[in-house]
Design a protein around this motif. Structure first.
Motif, PDB file in Angstrom:
ATOM      1  N   ALA A 102       0.840  -1.209   0.000  1.00 57.49           N
ATOM      2  CA  ALA A 102       0.000   0.000   0.000  1.00 57.49           C
ATOM      3  C   ALA A 102       0.877   1.263   0.000  1.00 57.49           C
ATOM      4  O   ALA A 102       2.114   1.182  -0.001  1.00 57.49           O
ATOM      5  CB  ALA A 102      -0.910  -0.014   1.222  1.00 57.49           C
ATOM      6  N   LEU A 103       0.215   2.403   0.009  1.00 55.08           N
ATOM      7  CA  LEU A 103       0.897   3.700  -0.172  1.00 55.08           C
ATOM      8  C   LEU A 103       2.171   3.850   0.651  1.00 55.08           C
ATOM      9  O   LEU A 103       3.218   4.235   0.137  1.00 55.08           O
ATOM     10  CB  LEU A 103      -0.083   4.836   0.158  1.00 55.08           C
ATOM     11  CG  LEU A 103       0.463   6.255   0.197  1.00 55.08           C
ATOM     12  CD1 LEU A 103       1.018   6.665  -1.159  1.00 55.08           C
ATOM     13  CD2 LEU A 103      -0.620   7.231   0.633  1.00 55.08           C
ATOM     14  N   THR A 104       2.090   3.603   1.940  1.00 54.97           N
ATOM     15  CA  THR A 104       3.279   3.847   2.760  1.00 54.97           C
ATOM     16  C   THR A 104       3.913   2.553   3.244  1.00 54.97           C
ATOM     17  O   THR A 104       4.713   2.570   4.167  1.00 54.97           O
ATOM     18  CB  THR A 104       2.958   4.763   3.957  1.00 54.97           C
ATOM     19  OG1 THR A 104       2.234   4.013   4.932  1.00 54.97           O
ATOM     20  CG2 THR A 104       2.159   5.972   3.533  1.00 54.97           C
ATOM     21  N   SER A 132      -5.109  -1.829  -1.274  1.00 56.23           N
ATOM     22  CA  SER A 132      -5.105  -0.373  -1.390  1.00 56.23           C
ATOM     23  C   SER A 132      -4.324   0.029  -2.650  1.00 56.23           C
ATOM     24  O   SER A 132      -4.623  -0.481  -3.727  1.00 56.23           O
ATOM     25  CB  SER A 132      -4.524   0.234  -0.107  1.00 56.23           C
ATOM     26  OG  SER A 132      -4.780   1.604  -0.063  1.00 56.23           O
ATOM     27  N   ARG A 166      -0.526  13.086   6.490  1.00 62.37           N
ATOM     28  CA  ARG A 166      -0.723  11.780   7.124  1.00 62.37           C
ATOM     29  C   ARG A 166      -1.932  11.801   8.064  1.00 62.37           C
ATOM     30  O   ARG A 166      -2.694  10.847   8.131  1.00 62.37           O
ATOM     31  CB  ARG A 166       0.538  11.391   7.891  1.00 62.37           C
ATOM     32  CG  ARG A 166       0.473  10.023   8.563  1.00 62.37           C
ATOM     33  CD  ARG A 166       0.375   8.898   7.573  1.00 62.37           C
ATOM     34  NE  ARG A 166       0.594   7.587   8.187  1.00 62.37           N
ATOM     35  CZ  ARG A 166       0.461   6.437   7.541  1.00 62.37           C
ATOM     36  NH1 ARG A 166       0.124   6.424   6.271  1.00 62.37           N
ATOM     37  NH2 ARG A 166       0.676   5.289   8.155  1.00 62.37           N
ATOM     38  N   TYR A 211      -8.325   6.176   6.781  1.00 64.72           N
ATOM     39  CA  TYR A 211      -7.951   4.768   6.930  1.00 64.72           C
ATOM     40  C   TYR A 211      -8.780   4.105   8.031  1.00 64.72           C
ATOM     41  O   TYR A 211      -8.793   2.888   8.158  1.00 64.72           O
ATOM     42  CB  TYR A 211      -6.467   4.617   7.282  1.00 64.72           C
ATOM     43  CG  TYR A 211      -5.506   5.127   6.231  1.00 64.72           C
ATOM     44  CD1 TYR A 211      -5.890   5.238   4.900  1.00 64.72           C
ATOM     45  CD2 TYR A 211      -4.207   5.492   6.565  1.00 64.72           C
ATOM     46  CE1 TYR A 211      -5.006   5.705   3.937  1.00 64.72           C
ATOM     47  CE2 TYR A 211      -3.317   5.957   5.613  1.00 64.72           C
ATOM     48  CZ  TYR A 211      -3.734   6.069   4.299  1.00 64.72           C
ATOM     49  OH  TYR A 211      -2.849   6.530   3.348  1.00 64.72           O
ATOM     50  N   HIS A 259     -10.741   1.127   6.211  1.00 64.85           N
ATOM     51  CA  HIS A 259      -9.760   0.766   5.182  1.00 64.85           C
ATOM     52  C   HIS A 259      -8.601  -0.060   5.744  1.00 64.85           C
ATOM     53  O   HIS A 259      -8.155  -1.035   5.133  1.00 64.85           O
ATOM     54  CB  HIS A 259      -9.254   2.057   4.543  1.00 64.85           C
ATOM     55  CG  HIS A 259      -8.285   1.823   3.430  1.00 64.85           C
ATOM     56  ND1 HIS A 259      -8.669   1.268   2.236  1.00 64.85           N
ATOM     57  CD2 HIS A 259      -6.939   2.048   3.325  1.00 64.85           C
ATOM     58  CE1 HIS A 259      -7.618   1.169   1.428  1.00 64.85           C
ATOM     59  NE2 HIS A 259      -6.567   1.639   2.074  1.00 64.85           N
ATOM     60  N   ASP A 260      -8.075   0.330   6.897  1.00 63.92           N
ATOM     61  CA  ASP A 260      -6.907  -0.360   7.466  1.00 63.92           C
ATOM     62  C   ASP A 260      -7.207  -1.787   7.903  1.00 63.92           C
ATOM     63  O   ASP A 260      -6.284  -2.491   8.338  1.00 63.92           O
ATOM     64  CB  ASP A 260      -6.336   0.423   8.660  1.00 63.92           C
ATOM     65  CG  ASP A 260      -5.171   1.328   8.262  1.00 63.92           C
ATOM     66  OD1 ASP A 260      -4.687   1.200   7.119  1.00 63.92           O
ATOM     67  OD2 ASP A 260      -4.750   2.157   9.095  1.00 63.92           O
ATOM     68  N   LEU A 289      -4.898  -4.503   7.135  1.00 59.28           N
ATOM     69  CA  LEU A 289      -3.629  -4.553   7.867  1.00 59.28           C
ATOM     70  C   LEU A 289      -3.832  -5.002   9.317  1.00 59.28           C
ATOM     71  O   LEU A 289      -2.889  -5.028  10.101  1.00 59.28           O
ATOM     72  CB  LEU A 289      -2.987  -3.160   7.869  1.00 59.28           C
ATOM     73  CG  LEU A 289      -2.643  -2.584   6.500  1.00 59.28           C
ATOM     74  CD1 LEU A 289      -2.311  -1.105   6.593  1.00 59.28           C
ATOM     75  CD2 LEU A 289      -1.499  -3.363   5.873  1.00 59.28           C
TER      76      LEU A 289
HETATM   77  N1  LIG Z   1      -2.061   2.296   6.417  1.00 57.34           N
HETATM   78  C1  LIG Z   1      -1.907   2.122   4.998  1.00 57.34           C
HETATM   79  C2  LIG Z   1      -3.165   2.575   4.368  1.00 57.34           C
HETATM   80  C3  LIG Z   1      -3.104   2.878   2.915  1.00 57.34           C
HETATM   81  O1  LIG Z   1      -3.618   1.804   2.267  1.00 57.34           O
HETATM   82  C4  LIG Z   1      -0.716   2.881   4.512  1.00 57.34           C
HETATM   83  O2  LIG Z   1      -0.294   3.792   5.215  1.00 57.34           O
HETATM   84  O3  LIG Z   1      -0.160   2.584   3.482  1.00 57.34           O
END
Ligand SMILES: N[C@@H](CCO)C(=O)O
Ligand SMILES: CC(=O)SCCNC(=O)CCNC(=O)[C@H](O)C(C)(C)COP(=O)(O)OP(=O)(O)OC[C@H]1O[C@@H](n2cnc3c(N)ncnc32)[C@H](O)[C@@H]1OP(=O)(O)O
Length: 401
Positions: A84-86, A182, A254, A261, A381-382, A385
């Motif tokens: 995912a993004l981060t 994501s 963020r 998220y 969304h999270d 994870l």
């Molecule tokens: N927690 C994830 C959510 C983005 O999908 C991230 O920071 O990449």
């Protein structure tokens, strides 16, 4: 630019940023992994020159990755996981030298786990444009200086093309399964559409077929938070004399992202209106607990991520549209005959269920027909994870097919 290598002497073979940085004698000032930092579990592949969809060139492009489990002789047991993004390549294992966070899928990947490393070889690259070892804005350009604000604009398709070249370099023609959550789900979907002969099963988790106006709008506010930071300097902050980068803007981005998220109900249940460092319930002194939470995560994030990479990746996510140049979203998805898990989270307010339902509706190989598979979670969304048992069970289901 205070140090330059003549273009004709720029090395085309692998050279570390640390080697160049040593020549430049400049310490890094942004978050993110930099050459010279402990390598940790990372490995690297050089894929040569990347030409982007917009016609710009990135020479000497490097993809960092981690792999877990052994590739078999037939080379048919590899699973590709897009982060995912981060996120990054660190799927499992503790945070430590070289790795800013614990592995983000520790409960999903490993011996006897849903992505069973006794059976499969799990390959996780860091995305092109990222800041955990792959070439990105913090890498050195042919001029011998960080790309910074001049790093080429990337699309999701550019990133998938780079990932395909990376897989070829590893000697993997075809993946048993391609998985992404994501932003990684965008890459997985794009991979299956653009390289149908290189994947047998697909999992798209909490990702849309096209980035919507709502999502682009949310991204705009994050981008502006960074770009309007006085220390951003158009992305050319690596040389800031006082060593200050656009950390305030990045932390604000963020904070906003994190809100999306998580679900509104989860934040309400968890923090309510509770107050920390109580001085006054009317807001004088101290903070609401939820403010403290967002401040904490915003600031922590700046120590592990580069603002320019954030801008590059968010803009790439904005480019996402599987239907572009392919007769529309429906036509593009209709090519997906392979078994496809489309996993959605009803409480996700970032990539809402409509997007996953649209993918399922038009994907012939969708596991649950017209409707995306749901996982019931309050985490929004999270959840992909956090809800390891629920996500893992669905992945096992796909892998058995
Ligand atoms: N927690 C994830 C959510 C983005 O999908 C991230 O920071 O990449
Ligand atoms: C593929 C990828 O996307 S990889 C990227 C995933 N990783 C990240 O995004 C890193 C940031 N972390 C997160 O987003 C989350 O921690 C997740 C998704 C990984 C896990 O979620 P959760 O287990 O619910 O963790 P949560 O969001 O509560 O964060 C816990 C932290 O918040 C802190 N915290 C909780 N409440 C507060 C508060 N009121 N004030 C300040 N800090 C607080 C905790 O002390 C804890 O700190 P720590 O990280 O130093 O241990």
């Amino acid at each position: 630019m205070d140090w330059q290598t003549p273009e004709d002497s720029f090395p085309t073979d692998f050279i570390t940023d640390a080697q160049l940085r040593a020549l430049m004698g400049r310490p890094p000032i942004s978050g993110g992994w930099r050459d010279g930092d402990p390598v940790g579990e990372r490995k690297f592949v050089n894929i040569g020159t990347v030409t982007t969809e917009q016609g710009e060139e990135i020479p000497n492009t490097r993809i960092a990755y981690e792999s877990f489990g052994e590739l078999n002789e037939q080379r048919d047991n590899a699973i590709l996981v897009f982060h995912a993004l981060t996120g990054d390549s660190h799927l499992i294992g503790p945070a430590g030298p070289g790795h800013p966070t614990d592995g983000w899928w520790t409960e999903i990947v490993g011996p006897g786990k849903p992505l069973d490393t006794d059976r499969y070889c799990i390959v996780a690259p860091n995305v092109l444009g990222g800041c955990q070892g792959s070439t990105g804005p913090g890498s050195l350009s042919p001029g011998g200086h960080e790309w910074g604000g001049s790093f080429p604009y990337l699309t999701v398709r550019d990133q998938v093309a780079a990932a395909a070249r990376f897989a070829t370099e590893l000697g993997i023609d075809r993946f048993h399964t391609v998985i992404g959550g994501s932003m990684g789900g965008m890459h997985a979907l794009e991979w299956a559409i653009s390289h149908p002969d290189r994947v047998e099963r697909l999992a798209v988790i909490a990702a849309p077929p096209v980035t919507t106006a709502d999502q682009i709008g949310l991204n705009l506010v994050q981008l502006e938070a960074i770009r309007s930071d006085p220390y951003y300097h158009g992305g050319n902050y690596y040389d800031a004399p006082d060593g200050t980068g656009p950390h305030h803007g990045l932390a604000t981005a963020r904070r906003l992202a994190l809100l999306n998220y998580r679900s509104n109900t989860e934040l309400d249940d968890r923090f309510g209106r509770s107050w920390q460092s109580a001085v006054s319930p009317l807001g004088k002194g101290g903070r609401f607990a939820v403010e403290s939470y967002l401040d904490f995560h915003g600031n922590k994030f700046t120590r592990r991520f580069d603002a320019n990479s954030y801008v590059t990746l968010v803009q790439a996510m904005n480019s996402h549209d599987v239907g572009r140049g392919r007769g529309g979203v429906r036509a593009a998805l209709s090519t997906l005959q392979l078994p496809t898990l489309v996993l959605g989270i009803p409480s996700d307010r970032l990539f809402t269920l409509e997007g996953q339902d649209e993918i399922a509706r038009h994907t012939p190989g969708s596991l649950d027909g017209d409707r995306a598979t749901r996982i019931d979670s309050p985490f929004g969304h999270d959840a992909f994870l956090i809800e390891f048992a629920l996500v893992g069970a669905q992945l096992e289901r796909l892998l058995k097919l």
